[in-house]
Design a protein around this motif. Structure first.
Motif, PDB file in Angstrom:
ATOM      1  N   GLY A 315       0.808  -1.208   0.000  1.00 38.89           N
ATOM      2  CA  GLY A 315       0.000   0.000   0.000  1.00 38.89           C
ATOM      3  C   GLY A 315       0.839   1.255   0.000  1.00 38.89           C
ATOM      4  O   GLY A 315       2.073   1.216   0.098  1.00 38.89           O
ATOM      5  N   GLU A 317       0.532   5.858   0.781  1.00 36.65           N
ATOM      6  CA  GLU A 317      -0.189   7.012   1.320  1.00 36.65           C
ATOM      7  C   GLU A 317       0.518   8.273   0.847  1.00 36.65           C
ATOM      8  O   GLU A 317       1.754   8.355   0.874  1.00 36.65           O
ATOM      9  N   ASN A 330      -4.378  10.816  -0.090  1.00 36.57           N
ATOM     10  CA  ASN A 330      -4.821   9.610  -0.780  1.00 36.57           C
ATOM     11  C   ASN A 330      -4.168   8.387  -0.139  1.00 36.57           C
ATOM     12  O   ASN A 330      -2.950   8.345   0.068  1.00 36.57           O
ATOM     13  N   LYS A 331      -5.004   7.396   0.202  1.00 38.38           N
ATOM     14  CA  LYS A 331      -4.531   6.130   0.743  1.00 38.38           C
ATOM     15  C   LYS A 331      -4.964   5.015  -0.188  1.00 38.38           C
ATOM     16  O   LYS A 331      -6.125   4.980  -0.629  1.00 38.38           O
ATOM     17  N   THR A 332      -4.053   4.098  -0.458  1.00 43.16           N
ATOM     18  CA  THR A 332      -4.389   2.983  -1.344  1.00 43.16           C
ATOM     19  C   THR A 332      -3.752   1.707  -0.833  1.00 43.16           C
ATOM     20  O   THR A 332      -2.698   1.748  -0.177  1.00 43.16           O
ATOM     21  N   ASN A 400      -9.072   2.327  -2.402  1.00 41.15           N
ATOM     22  CA  ASN A 400      -8.464   3.655  -2.515  1.00 41.15           C
ATOM     23  C   ASN A 400      -9.387   4.674  -1.863  1.00 41.15           C
ATOM     24  O   ASN A 400     -10.592   4.696  -2.108  1.00 41.15           O
ATOM     25  N   ASP A 401      -8.813   5.512  -1.012  1.00 40.58           N
ATOM     26  CA  ASP A 401      -9.560   6.547  -0.305  1.00 40.58           C
ATOM     27  C   ASP A 401      -8.908   7.890  -0.614  1.00 40.58           C
ATOM     28  O   ASP A 401      -7.769   8.158  -0.205  1.00 40.58           O
ATOM     29  N   LEU A 402      -9.629   8.739  -1.349  1.00 46.30           N
ATOM     30  CA  LEU A 402      -9.131  10.047  -1.759  1.00 46.30           C
ATOM     31  C   LEU A 402      -9.889  11.133  -1.003  1.00 46.30           C
ATOM     32  O   LEU A 402     -11.126  11.173  -1.043  1.00 46.30           O
ATOM     33  N   TYR A 418     -14.396   7.100  -1.935  1.00 45.42           N
ATOM     34  CA  TYR A 418     -13.870   5.814  -1.484  1.00 45.42           C
ATOM     35  C   TYR A 418     -14.259   4.752  -2.504  1.00 45.42           C
ATOM     36  O   TYR A 418     -15.436   4.595  -2.851  1.00 45.42           O
ATOM     37  N   SER A 420     -13.649   0.608  -3.406  1.00 40.97           N
ATOM     38  CA  SER A 420     -13.136  -0.685  -2.966  1.00 40.97           C
ATOM     39  C   SER A 420     -13.699  -1.785  -3.852  1.00 40.97           C
ATOM     40  O   SER A 420     -14.907  -1.844  -4.074  1.00 40.97           O
TER      41      SER A 420
END
Length: 813
Positions: A315, A317, A330-332, A400-402, A418, A420
């Motif tokens: 992952g 960030e 952004n987290k993925t 992914n959370d943007l 979000y 998924s």
């Protein structure tokens, strides 16, 4: 039992005093003051705990070290509002948030690592979220949120968020090394290292553990064997940072299931010949399964593999300051899981030898039992049918959370998208075996002595197997989640704040189930013993065979979740808040499978929650008092019974309760006390209908199954000197009902479990001994949800582990 308890207490003391040396450095306090503590879970931006309008509990790395939990579930017992069943072992445990019932697992909370889910759905069949993560020294802290804004920041989480936050490197090179052993053959090594590759710019952290042990319950093999490693690399620049990380988990864990006990009034006692504290049916003597398949070939399984997930996670960030008070985050993450799951599931309670023979179609006393190993004829008083359940799951999840945030004078606003996508494909192959009723069971064969070995139906078993592959399932579920959310924090005054959030979920689910037919091996040409055909045994009469027809299903969710809250800080140490939230949980996997031919009767579980809270945080005293009220609609009950059928019932529930969490330091920090407790009254509403056999039921107003009305934990600790610390802990779990009918033959009695430990700090070295269930309490966390029928006063239930002690040496450098 008493002798073992006394021995373990003595062992705890001995292990400690053997490591008692003079020191120079005082031990860290058990708990960091909450007054300046910052929380991030369930909030759009980091904020002080006293300013957050949420019910949230926090544990930093030192606090986790002091508690030294034997599993993640044991750590979560310290969170009010979470009723946790810890009797499954290191993994496979169950958590119920604020009285919300379920078949188990982590169905109404989301378990996260660094703000993203361990796996998107934490309640897939036989895939409890705690199967896929472990608590070790690479964890920086835990933040556990109940209710509140959970539904705004994650899916399927109206009960709360559990966020394990991992360590990152800093300019100072730091490390922790730990060695641990125990009274049950544990050998464990933990290591975590972190520092800077380029000062002020490039940081790293790497950590993990490897562990092997025999298990507190005696399996005859290595009950737990494996470990994990995780690492991250973070680059910091003027306007933000970028981080990459990787985790590998490869671990085998035995899953402990119900054993027989005897009900004596409101107490449960040991069944003769079965040690309630250390015994298990998951034993080496019945651990191998090899049976021919109706479609050809053989199915082989080894119980020693237990729950064996292989997890790979990669992952990243990224955070960047866009200027003009705008920030992007952004987290993925991509997760791949390959899990083999093997467990021994009792198929109901034990029967007398004669009664089981009668159930098997043998008249009168024309039955004979013999040991599969060696063939000796035996005359057992009781026999037990056990499910040998094998499940293989292949799972993957991309998420992914943007987020975009804008900060202004009076607060901030955050908007996010979000996405998924996840998939889980599973294969089940279940058989039943026949054994003696002991904690070291042996396989049994059963024959009808009124027949000859060449007659049809002479044997009721095949090498101890009573039902060969009676259930085979091949199915798949996929999820595609597309959610947008908005959160506003607004400071009305310096002390009075408002929070509001909304999330729109446009989620799609689809899957399939492969049809099955029944077959036997009578005309296969195979023999059961080299001479007689399968026509001479009934063990193969109900074999399941996968067909070539698929039932496909599709389901979409179009829902809005929202929350409104306000927080008023009376002064630096006192605050009050109130929050209303409305969320939902999508139908679970088993509900889809049970109704895939007609999905019209299943709906998302909708929840409404109201909570108010008072918080007081100071340097020496913390307390949070939080009354709450919640309602749920369209709650599905999906326990899979021992015969392979599912409960498939639907209900509404309501709950009113109070959570209390506190901590104090007294007498110049000599005495420290932590406390958490929950009082609640969860009940069914509008729960009536018809059972599968045609009978009717009406459970309206009954207490929700497996839910205690009162449970708490208190743990006083004494800092005898600056270096020497001792503690005791007390867990109380109130009476529950195993079934919805609240019948007396399904009562789970209240129990109290005690633990104790000591630690000694020698410079940077910490010596510690921790004892669990030191008085060998027979504490029942759950009965047998796969079979609520009983035989006489025999009850199937899953007790907590027996007394055990662990000793550890930790070096911080």
């Amino acid at each position: 039992m008493k002798k073992k308890s006394i021995f373990l207490i003595a062992a705890t003391a001995t292990l400690y005093f053997n490591n008692a040396y003079a020191q120079e450095t005082p031990q860290d306090s058990a708990k960091v003051s909450s007054i300046d503590q910052i929380v991030i879970t369930g909030n759009s931006n980091p904020k002080k705990k006293i300013e957050s309008s949420t019910a949230i509990s926090t544990f930093n790395a030192k606090e986790i070290q002091k508690q030294n939990p034997i599993s993640a579930a044991a750590l979560l017992q310290r969170v009010p509002g979470f009723a946790v069943e810890t009797s499954g072992g290191e993994v496979g445990n169950n958590l119920f948030a604020r009285g919300i019932p379920s078949a188990g697992a982590y169905e109404f909370v989301q378990v996260q690592e660094d703000g993203l889910p361990v796996f998107e759905d934490g309640a897939l069949q036989f895939a409890n979220a705690d199967n896929f993560f472990r608590v070790d020294n690479s964890v920086s802290r835990l933040e556990a949120l109940r209710g509140g804004s959970g539904s705004i920041y994650a899916n399927n989480s109206p009960g709360g968020l559990i966020n394990f936050i991992t360590k990152e490197g800093s300019n100072d090179f730091k490390g922790t090394a730990k060695l641990e052993t125990s009274t049950y053959g544990l050998m464990r090594a933990d290591l975590n290292l972190g520092g800077a590759l380029v000062k002020d710019k490039l940081f790293f952290n790497v950590g993990g553990f490897y562990r092997t042990d025999d298990g507190i319950r005696k399996t005859g093999f290595k009950a737990n064997n494996g470990g994990q490693i995780r690492m991250n690399l973070k680059y910091v620049f003027d306007k933000g940072y970028v981080k990459m990380y990787y985790k590998k988990l490869d671990d085998r864990n035995t899953f402990y299931l119900p054993i027989p006990l005897l009900q004596d009034g409101n107490t449960l006692k040991e069944f003769p010949g079965f040690d309630a504290n250390y015994g298990t049916y998951s034993y080496r003597g019945i651990g191998q399964l090899t049976i021919p398949q109706a479609g050809g070939g053989f199915f082989n399984r080894d119980l020693e593999n237990g729950i064996h997930p292989k997890v790979d996670v990669v992952g990243g960030e990224f955070k960047y300051d866009l200027g003009s008070n705008f920030t992007v985050l952004n987290k993925t993450r991509y997760t791949n899981i390959d899990m083999n799951y093997t467990g021994i599931f009792p198929a109901g309670a034990p029967y007398t030898a004669g009664d089981f023979a009668k159930r098997s179609g043998i008249a009168g006393n024309n039955y004979q039992y013999s040991l599969v190993s060696g063939g000796a004829v035996v005359n057992p008083a009781n026999v037990q049918e056990l499910g040998f359940w094998a499940i293989d799951k292949k799972m993957n999840n991309f998420v992914n959370d943007l987020q975009f945030s804008y900060k202004f004078d009076k607060g901030n606003v955050t908007a996010g998208f979000y996405k998924s996508s996840w998939k889980s494909t599973q294969y089940w192959n279940w058989s039943n075996i026949l054994t003696t009723v002991t904690d070291r069971p042996q396989l049994l064969n059963l024959v009808d002595t009124s027949l000859t070995p060449s007659d049809n139906g002479y044997s009721k078993t095949y090498n101890g197997v009573t039902s060969m592959s009676f259930l085979i399932r091949n199915s798949q579920i996929q999820g595609s989640l597309n959610d947008v959310y908005l959160n506003l924090d607004y400071n009305i005054t310096d002390d009075w704040s408002f929070n509001g959030g909304i999330r729109y979920s446009r989620d799609y689910y689809k899957g399939y189930g492969v049809n099955t037919t029944k077959a036997n091996l009578n005309n296969s040409g195979l023999t059961i013993d080299g001479t007689h055909s399968f026509a001479t045994t009934t063990a193969d009469d109900n074999m399941s065979v996968l067909g070539n027809q698929y039932t496909y299903w599709y389901y979409d969710v179009n829902k809005v979740s929202y929350t409104l809250a306000t927080n008023y800080k009376i002064n630096r140490e006192n605050a009050v808040y109130a929050r209303f939230s409305s969320g939902f949980r999508s139908p679970n996997e088993e509900a889809y499978y049970n109704n895939m031919a007609d999905l019209s009767q299943i709906k998302p579980v909708s929840t409404n929650q109201l909570e108010v809270g008072y918080k007081y945080y100071s340097r020496t005293f913390d307390v949070a008092v939080i009354p709450f009220y919640s309602t749920l609609k369209n709650l599905s009950f999906t326990d899979v019974f021992s015969d392979g059928t599912s409960e498939n019932k639907f209900a509404n529930t309501s709950n009113i309760g109070l959570e209390i969490e506190g901590y104090t330091r007294l007498f110049n920090n000599i005495l420290e006390v932590t406390f958490n407790g929950t009082i609640q009254n969860p009940k069914y509403k509008d729960f009536s209908g018809r059972n599968a056999d045609g009978s009717t039921f009406d459970y309206d107003g009954n207490v929700v199954r497996r839910m205690p009305k009162f449970y708490f934990n208190i743990s006083p600790a004494v800092n005898i000197t600056k270096e020497w610390r001792a503690y005791v802990s007390m867990n109380y779990y109130g009476k529950r009902f195993q079934n919805e009918g609240n019948t007396d033959d399904n009562i789970l009695p209240s129990f109290t479990e005690f633990g104790a430990g000591m630690s000694y700090q020698l410079g940077k070295i910490r010596f510690a001994v921790d004892g669990t269930n030191i008085f060998n309490t027979i504490g029942i966390t759950e009965g047998d949800p796969r079979s609520t029928t009983s035989v006489g006063n025999i009850r199937m239930a899953r007790p907590i582990m027996g007394a055990a002690a662990r000793a550890s040496i930790t070096l911080d450098f």
